[in-house]
Motif scaffolding. Sequence first.
Motif, mmCIF file in Angstrom:
data_model
loop_
_atom_site.group_PDB
_atom_site.id
_atom_site.type_symbol
_atom_site.label_atom_id
_atom_site.label_comp_id
_atom_site.label_asym_id
_atom_site.label_seq_id
_atom_site.Cartn_x
_atom_site.Cartn_y
_atom_site.Cartn_z
ATOM 1 N N SER A 154 0.838 -1.211 0.000
ATOM 2 C CA SER A 154 0.000 0.000 0.000
ATOM 3 C C SER A 154 0.873 1.262 0.000
ATOM 4 O O SER A 154 0.546 2.253 -0.654
ATOM 5 C CB SER A 154 -0.975 -0.007 1.180
ATOM 6 O OG SER A 154 -0.288 -0.117 2.407
ATOM 7 N N LYS A 161 2.767 6.972 -6.979
ATOM 8 C CA LYS A 161 1.905 8.057 -7.489
ATOM 9 C C LYS A 161 2.585 9.412 -7.221
ATOM 10 O O LYS A 161 2.566 10.287 -8.082
ATOM 11 C CB LYS A 161 0.517 8.013 -6.831
ATOM 12 C CG LYS A 161 -0.372 6.857 -7.245
ATOM 13 C CD LYS A 161 -0.509 6.679 -8.749
ATOM 14 C CE LYS A 161 -1.183 7.857 -9.433
ATOM 15 N NZ LYS A 161 -1.188 7.674 -10.917
ATOM 16 N N GLU A 174 -11.572 -8.566 -4.336
ATOM 17 C CA GLU A 174 -12.180 -7.309 -4.787
ATOM 18 C C GLU A 174 -12.106 -6.258 -3.681
ATOM 19 O O GLU A 174 -11.882 -5.083 -3.935
ATOM 20 C CB GLU A 174 -13.649 -7.537 -5.198
ATOM 21 C CG GLU A 174 -13.798 -8.250 -6.540
ATOM 22 C CD GLU A 174 -13.026 -7.556 -7.672
ATOM 23 O OE1 GLU A 174 -13.067 -6.319 -7.762
ATOM 24 O OE2 GLU A 174 -12.351 -8.261 -8.444
ATOM 25 N N LEU A 177 -8.737 -4.817 -3.605
ATOM 26 C CA LEU A 177 -8.478 -3.975 -4.777
ATOM 27 C C LEU A 177 -9.189 -2.629 -4.654
ATOM 28 O O LEU A 177 -8.650 -1.598 -5.076
ATOM 29 C CB LEU A 177 -8.893 -4.710 -6.056
ATOM 30 C CG LEU A 177 -8.012 -5.937 -6.345
ATOM 31 C CD1 LEU A 177 -8.530 -6.716 -7.539
ATOM 32 C CD2 LEU A 177 -6.556 -5.522 -6.586
ATOM 33 N N ALA A 178 -10.382 -2.626 -4.050
ATOM 34 C CA ALA A 178 -11.088 -1.352 -3.828
ATOM 35 C C ALA A 178 -10.261 -0.471 -2.879
ATOM 36 O O ALA A 178 -10.147 0.746 -3.061
ATOM 37 C CB ALA A 178 -12.473 -1.619 -3.242
ATOM 38 N N CYS A 180 -7.011 -0.525 -2.633
ATOM 39 C CA CYS A 180 -5.865 -0.022 -3.413
ATOM 40 C C CYS A 180 -6.288 1.155 -4.292
ATOM 41 O O CYS A 180 -5.544 2.127 -4.441
ATOM 42 C CB CYS A 180 -5.288 -1.117 -4.315
ATOM 43 S SG CYS A 180 -4.612 -2.497 -3.396
ATOM 44 N N GLN A 181 -7.480 1.061 -4.850
ATOM 45 C CA GLN A 181 -7.973 2.145 -5.705
ATOM 46 C C GLN A 181 -8.151 3.425 -4.882
ATOM 47 O O GLN A 181 -7.810 4.515 -5.328
ATOM 48 C CB GLN A 181 -9.306 1.759 -6.337
ATOM 49 C CG GLN A 181 -9.225 1.839 -7.840
ATOM 50 C CD GLN A 181 -10.295 1.023 -8.527
ATOM 51 O OE1 GLN A 181 -11.107 0.355 -7.876
ATOM 52 N NE2 GLN A 181 -10.295 1.063 -9.836
ATOM 53 N N ALA A 185 -4.399 3.774 -6.816
ATOM 54 C CA ALA A 185 -4.027 2.883 -7.935
ATOM 55 C C ALA A 185 -4.879 3.220 -9.164
ATOM 56 O O ALA A 185 -6.077 3.452 -9.059
ATOM 57 C CB ALA A 185 -4.234 1.433 -7.534
ATOM 58 N N ASP A 186 -4.226 3.223 -10.340
ATOM 59 C CA ASP A 186 -4.941 3.571 -11.582
ATOM 60 C C ASP A 186 -5.743 2.388 -12.108
ATOM 61 O O ASP A 186 -6.829 2.559 -12.656
ATOM 62 C CB ASP A 186 -3.924 4.010 -12.644
ATOM 63 C CG ASP A 186 -3.156 5.241 -12.194
ATOM 64 O OD1 ASP A 186 -3.735 6.328 -12.206
ATOM 65 O OD2 ASP A 186 -1.979 5.092 -11.785
ATOM 66 N N GLU A 187 -5.157 1.182 -11.989
ATOM 67 C CA GLU A 187 -5.821 -0.030 -12.468
ATOM 68 C C GLU A 187 -5.601 -1.120 -11.433
ATOM 69 O O GLU A 187 -4.670 -1.033 -10.630
ATOM 70 C CB GLU A 187 -5.201 -0.537 -13.786
ATOM 71 C CG GLU A 187 -4.793 0.537 -14.763
ATOM 72 C CD GLU A 187 -5.933 0.945 -15.658
ATOM 73 O OE1 GLU A 187 -7.022 0.333 -15.555
ATOM 74 O OE2 GLU A 187 -5.749 1.888 -16.436
ATOM 75 N N THR A 188 -6.436 -2.167 -11.487
ATOM 76 C CA THR A 188 -6.260 -3.258 -10.529
ATOM 77 C C THR A 188 -6.366 -4.620 -11.221
ATOM 78 O O THR A 188 -6.998 -4.739 -12.273
ATOM 79 C CB THR A 188 -7.326 -3.207 -9.409
ATOM 80 O OG1 THR A 188 -8.620 -3.288 -10.009
ATOM 81 C CG2 THR A 188 -7.232 -1.936 -8.590
#
Length: 326
Positions: A154, A161, A174, A177-178, A180-181, A185-188
């Motif tokens: 993390s 960034k 999921e 990943l949420a 991380c967003q 994060a730009d993509e996961t």
Amino acid sequence: MKALLCREYGPIDRLKVEEVPSPRPGPNEVVVEVKASSLNFPDALLVQGLYQVKPPLPFSPGMELAGVVTQVGTGVRNLEPGDRVIASPGRGGFAQECLVPAERVSRLPAGMDYETGSAFMLTYCTSLHALQDCGHLAPGETLVVLGAAGGVGSSAIEVAKAMGARVIAAASSEEKLAFCQALGADETIDYQTGDLRQRILDLTSGKGAEVVYDPVGGTHTEAALRATAWRGRLLVIGFASGVIPQVKLNLALLKERSLIGVYWGDWVQRDPDGQRRNVERLAEWFAQGKIRPAVSERVALADAPAAMTRLLQRKVKGKVVVVPGA
Ligand SMILES: NC(=O)c1ccc[n+]([C@@H]2O[C@H](COP(=O)([O-])OP(=O)(O)OC[C@H]3O[C@@H](n4cnc5c(N)ncnc54)[C@H](OP(=O)(O)O)[C@@H]3O)[C@@H](O)[C@H]2O)c1
């Protein structure tokens, strides 16, 4: 004072909170009243006797902390009782007081609370050292972070960034990943269900990522390495999966790829000035609101072993903070 003690290397549930004498500083050491300390994966390895360092028994785990200096030893110049600090003693942070070599202590950055400070040193310093000094990540390059919802993962998202890179975060659910967003994060990629190599190639128009940050190991390492671009760099951070991968070196030859080891704890001893500069850079980013440790749980000293077990079960997101005075 109270301390979480490891009296023998072995199962985590044998750690117990005990009353122990307060430490006294030797030359070039300070005693810090611990306001908060944070949990890292190596703490769990350390108490089981599985880490590269084996402290003499008994000892307290707890590699990083924030608190107030209460005593200074002879030869200490820049610190005095009452100073608010962050430190990476390597062990001893899961206690109400901790003995720390003065060279491992920095001022608590302005505007930072103790809980945030306790989760600031080890993970962010590892990620900045890895991405800047070892991986030479450039603005506009694409970075893939494995284990991206974990402690070092993390921090790598936020540091990358702040350095101007595009970040693809890979993790096992999921929910992670949420998380991380939300950190930027730009993509996961869900590497539990998807094909990691193919997904990285899809997200980079077939070119591959310039840099991979790998604290996980196992089968993910080769999949990510195969999806790096010409002159891609894979940063070897750790093996949280428990499996040290063995990759074929033709993968390095084919695209002039590099495998780069990262050992922040050793580098700090070799380049204290570089470490000081990195802490200053991180403090600036904190002041600018670009980075902020993702503290997901706060626990008392007696609950630290259960948190350590949850960490090993991949149930933790970001960082767990231990509050010895709670
Ligand atoms: N090289 C250095 O200087 C340096 C410095 C600090 C830490 N490290 C190393 O970095 C690694 C990660 O440390 P951390 O504090 O970030 O740990 P962490 O918070 O537990 O994160 C590790 C991540 O690895 C993933 N993982 C995959 N398989 C796992 C397994 N079997 N057990 C546990 N986690 C697993 C998990 O994500 P998913 O569930 O999403 O897969 C987890 O979020 C450790 O090996 C540590 O020793 C190295």
